[in-house]
Design an enzyme around this catalytic site. Sequence first.
Site, PDB file in Angstrom:
ATOM      1  CG  ASP A   1       7.008   6.184  15.068  1.00 28.70           C
ATOM      2  OD1 ASP A   1       6.253   6.034  15.602  1.00 28.70           O
ATOM      3  OD2 ASP A   1       6.740   6.615  13.942  1.00 28.70           O
TER       4      ASP A   1
ATOM      5  CE  LYS B   1       2.770   6.975  17.745  1.00 30.90           C
ATOM      6  NZ  LYS B   1       3.317   5.671  16.985  1.00 30.90           N
TER       7      LYS B   1
ATOM      8  CB  THR C   1      -4.147   6.558  10.051  1.00 31.89           C
ATOM      9  OG1 THR C   1      -3.105   6.492  10.553  1.00 31.89           O
ATOM     10  CG2 THR C   1      -5.161   7.514  11.305  1.00 31.89           C
TER      11      THR C   1
ATOM     12  NE  ARG D   1       2.927  12.917   7.970  1.00 32.53           N
ATOM     13  CZ  ARG D   1       3.216  11.987   7.901  1.00 32.53           C
ATOM     14  NH1 ARG D   1       2.436  12.442   9.819  1.00 32.53           N
ATOM     15  NH2 ARG D   1       3.080  10.264   8.011  1.00 32.53           N
TER      16      ARG D   1
ATOM     17  CD  GLN E   1      -0.338   7.531   8.996  1.00 35.06           C
ATOM     18  OE1 GLN E   1      -1.301   7.003   8.866  1.00 35.06           O
ATOM     19  NE2 GLN E   1       0.142   7.601  10.384  1.00 35.06           N
TER      20      GLN E   1
ATOM     21  NE  ARG F   1       6.306   8.617   8.425  1.00 39.69           N
ATOM     22  CZ  ARG F   1       5.770   7.995   8.640  1.00 39.69           C
ATOM     23  NH1 ARG F   1       6.729   7.613   7.482  1.00 39.69           N
ATOM     24  NH2 ARG F   1       5.070   7.552   8.393  1.00 39.69           N
TER      25      ARG F   1
END
Length: 239
Positions: free
Chosen positions: A17, A39, A125, A186, A195, A216
Amino acid sequence: MDSQRTIDGARVIVALDFPDAGGALALAAQLDPQLCRLKVGFELFVAAGPALVEALMARGFDVFLDLKFHDIPNTVASACRAAANLGVWMLNVHASGGSAMMQAARESIATCPRPPLLIAVTVLTSMDSGDLRRIGVERSAGEQVLELARLTQDCGLDGIVCSAQEARLLREAIGAEFLLVTPGIRPHDSEGDDQKRVLSPVEALRAGSDYLVVGRPITRAQDPLGRLHAISESLRAAE
């Protein structure tokens, strides 16, 4: 874990991201393609384009192109075929696009020499049952996920994106062979960020998830590879 399900390669998918190719490539240089896939989502793909995907694959990474196609069947089919020709490992569409759209997507990549995995997004999500009610969906988040998962399976796709919190229910309802790709992962010492429906990596695995999307907690870690190693070791110990 269910012995009928064979997962090829790493379970962890690191979400790149980043707003540009520089950040994404710098992070990829710190990771190990034996331990993770990558991703590429909307922002990064718009900023960097197919050249970034090719650069990541050249470094040995499998790429999940997370563009969540949702349009008329012909447009989605053409987009999926273009992604497949790029050589990505996995791509996705929105299940809420309906049967005709998902079937067109599946048919468009069937004749590719190496068809990518094709999965569908059920409920984002970042959304819970209250959010769904505000857009006119009276089912709970779990009920909506199950309805869209069954539709996706009927259309012949490989699996779905869902919250790990729904994984156990989905395993019981749709069987062991359907892939479950779960974002919102997480570790217990991480913040939830935006999320709402999250689990730890081991909790997600035990619930029936196949591939775990982690962003993250890895991308913002002081030692991304060390963090990845720790998550991978915890998953191996839990299998």
